[in-house]
Design an enzyme around this catalytic site. Structure first.
Site: not given
Ligand code: NCD
Length: 300
Positions: A53-54, A81, A102, A130
């Site tokens: 999703r992100t 590498k 991320r 997040h």
């Molecule tokens: C979340 C995350 O990556 O922290 N996912 C997201 O971005 N919607 C929640 C999760 O992984 O449980």
């Protein structure tokens, strides 16, 4: 105006409101009008942890604004590498106008802000923060209730390792809400966050009947040092149809997704279920984030 989005704690209530109102303005635009806003702009995604999703909603957001995206596929990049994340990030961000990062490590996104000139967005750093998820969560709550103040909000599940609930609790500290933390003793919210945020109640019972919003989360398997502990807690709070029906009729059930077994699929059809709408709201919310950080106004 903020240049980077690293932690919810860097934002005041007025900053949060500004992100939310830009998201709501941009959501009203026709697709054609929206696509005239950022032609020629490029967003990079630098994801060193899995994401659906992100990453995809950031890509969709930039493309809806008329821009394009490039993505680091870490498994086939020079990260393999042995290149350090800072060098990779500095180079990738430098190809583009704005970069989403991320990482499994706390602090990666903040570190990158010191190495690059372009806005950096934290798309999740370890169990820490997040913030873009939180803005889309607040956007969803506001769309639903018109306002965030006055609500009774429960957060349930893995409050220890879940970065979404850490950011959400800290954001809600800017509002007059009642917060209830619901989790097994093994996955309680870190003490420093509980202290910092005005929490009304912490419980290991599934007390959900009086809530306006129940925000439930996945037990973060990958962050448990002890896999047996994960096995012990993973099925403690499962919402099946019966449990969801206990909630108020006009309450909403949220989840950042992915869900594993926390909500049985039978719950999806119930009027409280909002998690798929919530995920969809990721696109306008992230369009708003991109525009705010690039300092571009929406002219309706
Ligand atoms: C979340 C995350 O990556 O922290 N996912 C997201 O971005 N919607 C929640 C999760 O992984 O449980």
């Amino acid at each position: 105006m903020k240049k980077n989005l690293i932690s919810i704690n860097d934002l005041e209530r007025s900053d949060i409101e500004s992100f939310l109102s830009t998201a709501s303005e941009v959501e009203k635009l026709t697709k054609r009008k929206a696509s005239d806003i950022l032609p020629g702009c490029i967003l990079s995604t630098l994801f060193l942890e899995p994401s659906t999703r992100t990453r995809l909603s950031f890509e969709a957001a930039m493309q809806r604004l008329g821009g394009t995206t490039i993505n680091l596929a870490s498994e086939v990049s020079s990260v393999q590498k042995g290149e350090n994340i800072t060098d990779t990030g500095k180079v990738v961000a430098g190809y583009t106008d704005i970069c989403v990062v991320r990482s499994p490590y706390e602090g990666t996104a903040r570190m990158l802000t010191e190495k690059t000139k372009v806005p950096i967005i934290n798309g999740g750093d370890g169990a820490n923060q997040h913030p873009t998820q939180t803005l889309l969560d607040l956007f969803t709550i506001k769309k639903e209730f018109g306002s965030i103040d006055g609500l009774k909000i429960g957060m349930m599940g893995d409050l220890k390792y879940g970065r979404t609930v850490h950011s959400l609790a800290e954001a809600l500290d800017n509002y007059s809400v009642e917060i209830r933390l619901i989790s097994p003793d093994e996955t309680k919210m870190p003490e420093h966050i509980v202290k910092e945020v005005g929490v009304e109640e912490e419980t290991n019972k599934m007390k959900i009947k009086d809530l306006d919003v129940l925000y439930t989360t996945r037990i973060q398997k990958e962050r448990f040092p002890d896999k047996q502990e994960y096995e012990r807690v993973k099925d403690v709070f499962v919402l099946d149809e019966e449990r969801v029906k206990e909630m108020k009729k006009d309450a909403i059930l949220m989840h950042p997704l992915p869900r594993i077994d926390e909500i049985k699929p039978e719950g999806d059809k119930l009027p409280q279920a909002r998690y798929f709408e919530q995920a969809k709201n990721g696109v306008p919310a992230r369009m708003g984030i991109i525009l705010e950080l690039l300092g571009v106004e929406v002219n309706v």
